[in-house]
Design a protein around this motif. Structure first.
Motif, PDB file in Angstrom:
ATOM      1  N   ILE A   1      -0.097  -3.681  11.208  1.00  0.00           N
ATOM      2  CA  ILE A   1      -0.886  -4.986  10.480  1.00  0.00           C
ATOM      3  C   ILE A   1      -2.192  -4.522   9.746  1.00  0.00           C
ATOM      4  N   PRO A   2      -2.320  -4.257   8.445  1.00  0.00           N
ATOM      5  CA  PRO A   2      -3.484  -4.205   7.723  1.00  0.00           C
ATOM      6  C   PRO A   2      -4.549  -5.308   7.921  1.00  0.00           C
ATOM      7  N   ASP A   3      -5.627  -5.200   8.308  1.00  0.00           N
ATOM      8  CA  ASP A   3      -6.336  -6.182   8.387  1.00  0.00           C
ATOM      9  C   ASP A   3      -7.660  -5.913   7.421  1.00  0.00           C
ATOM     10  N   LEU A   4      -7.378  -6.861   6.302  1.00  0.00           N
ATOM     11  CA  LEU A   4      -8.595  -6.631   5.098  1.00  0.00           C
ATOM     12  C   LEU A   4      -9.906  -6.958   5.316  1.00  0.00           C
ATOM     13  N   GLY A   5     -10.124  -7.725   6.541  1.00  0.00           N
ATOM     14  CA  GLY A   5     -11.483  -8.274   6.760  1.00  0.00           C
ATOM     15  C   GLY A   5     -12.034  -7.305   7.804  1.00  0.00           C
ATOM     16  N   SER A   6     -11.462  -6.590   8.489  1.00  0.00           N
ATOM     17  CA  SER A   6     -12.119  -5.824   9.557  1.00  0.00           C
ATOM     18  C   SER A   6     -11.961  -4.379   9.439  1.00  0.00           C
ATOM     19  N   ASP A   7     -11.337  -3.876   8.046  1.00  0.00           N
ATOM     20  CA  ASP A   7     -11.100  -2.344   7.862  1.00  0.00           C
ATOM     21  C   ASP A   7     -10.311  -1.793   8.789  1.00  0.00           C
ATOM     22  N   VAL A   8      -9.449  -2.162   9.667  1.00  0.00           N
ATOM     23  CA  VAL A   8      -8.513  -1.529  10.536  1.00  0.00           C
ATOM     24  C   VAL A   8      -6.894  -1.784  10.161  1.00  0.00           C
ATOM     25  N   ILE A   9      -6.271  -0.799  10.726  1.00  0.00           N
ATOM     26  CA  ILE A   9      -4.564  -0.976  10.999  1.00  0.00           C
ATOM     27  C   ILE A   9      -4.536  -1.215  12.459  1.00  0.00           C
ATOM     28  N   LEU A  10      -3.866  -2.567  12.647  1.00  0.00           N
ATOM     29  CA  LEU A  10      -3.696  -2.863  14.072  1.00  0.00           C
ATOM     30  C   LEU A  10      -2.281  -2.447  14.293  1.00  0.00           C
ATOM     31  N   GLN A  11      -2.096  -2.101  15.468  1.00  0.00           N
ATOM     32  CA  GLN A  11      -0.894  -1.846  16.117  1.00  0.00           C
ATOM     33  C   GLN A  11      -0.565  -2.907  17.248  1.00  0.00           C
ATOM     34  N   PHE A  12       0.571  -3.637  17.100  1.00  0.00           N
ATOM     35  CA  PHE A  12       0.985  -4.417  18.024  1.00  0.00           C
ATOM     36  C   PHE A  12       2.623  -4.231  18.311  1.00  0.00           C
TER      37      PHE A  12
ATOM     38  N   PRO B   1     -11.393   3.224   6.163  1.00  0.00           N
ATOM     39  CA  PRO B   1     -12.890   3.499   5.421  1.00  0.00           C
ATOM     40  C   PRO B   1     -13.849   2.168   5.274  1.00  0.00           C
ATOM     41  N   ALA B   2     -14.884   2.086   5.859  1.00  0.00           N
ATOM     42  CA  ALA B   2     -15.733   0.912   5.509  1.00  0.00           C
ATOM     43  C   ALA B   2     -15.652   0.326   4.331  1.00  0.00           C
ATOM     44  N   GLY B   3     -15.320  -1.013   4.250  1.00  0.00           N
ATOM     45  CA  GLY B   3     -15.426  -1.703   3.010  1.00  0.00           C
ATOM     46  C   GLY B   3     -14.270  -1.480   2.246  1.00  0.00           C
ATOM     47  N   SER B   4     -13.014  -0.984   2.691  1.00  0.00           N
ATOM     48  CA  SER B   4     -12.081  -0.431   1.874  1.00  0.00           C
ATOM     49  C   SER B   4     -11.081  -1.738   1.766  1.00  0.00           C
ATOM     50  N   GLY B   5     -10.750  -2.552   2.687  1.00  0.00           N
ATOM     51  CA  GLY B   5      -9.948  -3.697   2.731  1.00  0.00           C
ATOM     52  C   GLY B   5      -8.681  -3.386   2.771  1.00  0.00           C
ATOM     53  N   PRO B   6      -7.869  -2.894   3.673  1.00  0.00           N
ATOM     54  CA  PRO B   6      -6.529  -2.507   3.675  1.00  0.00           C
ATOM     55  C   PRO B   6      -5.729  -3.728   3.599  1.00  0.00           C
ATOM     56  N   ARG B   7      -4.671  -3.699   2.562  1.00  0.00           N
ATOM     57  CA  ARG B   7      -4.025  -4.859   2.202  1.00  0.00           C
ATOM     58  C   ARG B   7      -2.562  -4.929   2.493  1.00  0.00           C
ATOM     59  N   HIS B   8      -2.055  -3.973   2.108  1.00  0.00           N
ATOM     60  CA  HIS B   8      -0.413  -3.936   2.262  1.00  0.00           C
ATOM     61  C   HIS B   8      -0.149  -2.202   2.584  1.00  0.00           C
ATOM     62  N   GLY B   9       1.082  -2.182   3.176  1.00  0.00           N
ATOM     63  CA  GLY B   9       1.483  -0.781   3.512  1.00  0.00           C
ATOM     64  C   GLY B   9       2.949  -0.378   3.456  1.00  0.00           C
ATOM     65  N   VAL B  10       3.512   0.926   3.342  1.00  0.00           N
ATOM     66  CA  VAL B  10       5.031   1.203   3.409  1.00  0.00           C
ATOM     67  C   VAL B  10       4.829   2.630   4.034  1.00  0.00           C
ATOM     68  N   PHE B  11       6.013   2.874   4.800  1.00  0.00           N
ATOM     69  CA  PHE B  11       6.254   3.829   5.465  1.00  0.00           C
ATOM     70  C   PHE B  11       6.992   4.946   4.581  1.00  0.00           C
ATOM     71  N   HIS B  12       7.075   6.142   4.376  1.00  0.00           N
ATOM     72  CA  HIS B  12       7.752   7.046   3.767  1.00  0.00           C
ATOM     73  C   HIS B  12       9.132   6.937   4.383  1.00  0.00           C
ATOM     74  N   PRO B  13      10.269   6.954   3.547  1.00  0.00           N
ATOM     75  CA  PRO B  13      11.570   6.883   4.129  1.00  0.00           C
ATOM     76  C   PRO B  13      12.138   7.769   5.143  1.00  0.00           C
ATOM     77  N   GLU B  14      11.668   9.011   5.022  1.00  0.00           N
ATOM     78  CA  GLU B  14      11.943  10.022   5.632  1.00  0.00           C
ATOM     79  C   GLU B  14      10.878  10.897   6.482  1.00  0.00           C
ATOM     80  N   SER B  15       9.590  10.754   6.248  1.00  0.00           N
ATOM     81  CA  SER B  15       8.711  11.476   7.021  1.00  0.00           C
ATOM     82  C   SER B  15       7.855  10.429   7.843  1.00  0.00           C
ATOM     83  N   SER B  16       7.134  10.868   8.823  1.00  0.00           N
ATOM     84  CA  SER B  16       6.346   9.953   9.518  1.00  0.00           C
ATOM     85  C   SER B  16       4.734   9.744   8.778  1.00  0.00           C
ATOM     86  N   LEU B  17       4.958   9.046   7.674  1.00  0.00           N
ATOM     87  CA  LEU B  17       3.463   8.837   7.126  1.00  0.00           C
ATOM     88  C   LEU B  17       3.569   7.417   6.333  1.00  0.00           C
TER      89      LEU B  17
END
Length: 377
Positions: free
Chosen positions: A179-190, A206-222
């Motif tokens: 879960i990208p947390d825009l307010g805290s600059d972290v990606i949470l794992q639940f 990175p500080a102040g970046s504001g992570p919003r949305h994400g997507v995994f690579h369909p074949e690689s662990s990225l």
């Protein structure tokens, strides 16, 4: 492209006779879901069927179950928020199974676990997450109380508290989400364990970046994360233990807007072959009605770790919020531009070899905020 003839907008019903037409359902801040139909033979984009939802619903985010494509979860970004489970049996047949409180305010989005057994709502405004079990018929049941998040970031205007903005299913664990947390600059794992949502860990952005949305690579662990405040794509490597490590960050802003402080990235998708990433720029203070925003197109290296910007393409409007690729080989992309003075929906044809986009259809007056391609309709 200047002499391209855009397909006209028609009633969706008139396109239903074409066997090659695509069906897409869209969410918005209106009170219903809308079905769009795109005919690639004529480049006609039609909309017509409005699917009703519980009174007061604002279905800004919709998400299709990964195991039953008839089940669609809907987040109402209201105060307090709500989540509904719906069954869409055809472009015209839609039933609401049930709806429940989201456990907080303003759920900006949500997502299923990979096994489809659970749905997690991300309450952006109140900084909390709520988990639900999902029955075979689509009925959702809340798993206890919502989980309040903690944290903040350096941006005094946007990061005084947590703001979870997306829920991404793990490709290696059926009941883990990030879960990208825009307010805290972290990606949470639940993870859901014994029908209870538990926090596993968190990973810095990175500080102040504001992570919003994400997507995994369909074949690689990225994992690729777009940041709303710094307007970048962050690349995280996913370890066998489920932990994330940041490996790179790349700007998505075009040169002509590099000095503007009003840029806020919105969405990111990756082609099903893993070769191209698309990330949308969004200018919240455009200079005028003709100041179109841009889509950044990146080629992805064979190992998935390196992104190379190939070009920026104008999106046909201003302030794109959401888009999806559709077609068996991602031949098309549909995007919703939400600028209040001229909202529209635009369809692009995609070149699978170069990743390039060419505008082929456009419909004004609509302002979708999320899309699902109904592949079986």
């Amino acid at each position: 492209m200047s002499d391209m003839k855009f397909g006209k907008v028609t009633a969706a019903a008139s396109l239903a006779t074409s066997g090659s037409a695509y069906t897409i359902v869209a969410g918005s801040y209106n009170t219903s879901l809308t079905t769009y139909t795109f005919d690639p033979e004529s480049n006609e984009l039609g909309y017509g069927k409005q699917h009703s939802l519980p009174q007061g619903f604002a279905p800004s985010w919709i998400q299709e179950s990964p195991v039953n494509d008839a089940i669609i979860a809907v987040c109402s970004e209201a105060f307090p928020g709500e989540v509904a489970s719906t069954v869409l049996e055809s472009a015209d047949t839609h039933n609401v199974v049930n709806s429940l409180p989201s456990g907080g305010d303003g759920p900006a989005s949500g997502g299923f676990t990979a096994d489809g057994q659970y749905f997690i709502a991300a309450n952006y405004a109140s900084g909390s997450v709520q988990a639900y079990s999902v029955a075979e018929d689509g009925k959702i049941t809340a798993l206890g109380e919502s989980t309040a998040l903690t944290g903040s970031g350096p941006n005094a205007d946007r990061q005084t508290s947590p703001h979870p903005h997306h829920v991404i299913a793990s490709p290696v664990d059926d009941q883990t989400v990030y879960i990208p947390d825009l307010g805290s600059d972290v990606i949470l794992q639940f993870a859901v364990k014994n029908d209870k949502l538990e926090k596993v860990s968190e990973y810095e952005a990175p500080a102040g970046s504001g992570p919003r949305h994400g997507v995994f690579h369909p074949e690689s662990s990225l994992l690729y994360v777009v940041t709303e405040l710094s307007n970048e794509v962050l690349v995280y490597k996913l370890g066998d233990d489920g932990k994330l490590s940041l490996t790179s960050q790349t700007s998505i802003v075009p040169k002509e807007k590099a000095e503007k402080s009003s840029m806020q990235a919105s969405e990111i998708v990756i082609s099903s072959d893993g070769k191209y990433i698309y990330a949308a720029n969004r200018d919240v203070k455009p200079s005028g009605a003709d100041d179109e925003d841009h889509m950044a197109i990146f080629s992805v290296s064979d190992n998935g770790e390196t992104l190379e910007l190939t070009k920026h393409v104008k999106v046909g409007g201003i302030q794109p919020r959401a888009f999806v690729l559709f077609g068996a080989e991602d031949e098309y992309l549909i995007i919703g531009n939400t600028y209040e003075n001229n909202p529209n929906v635009v369809v692009f044809k995609r070149d699978s070899q170069s990743g390039d986009l060419e505008q082929v259809a456009k419909a004004s007056g609509q302002s979708p905020t999320s899309f699902i391609w109904l592949a079986d309709l």
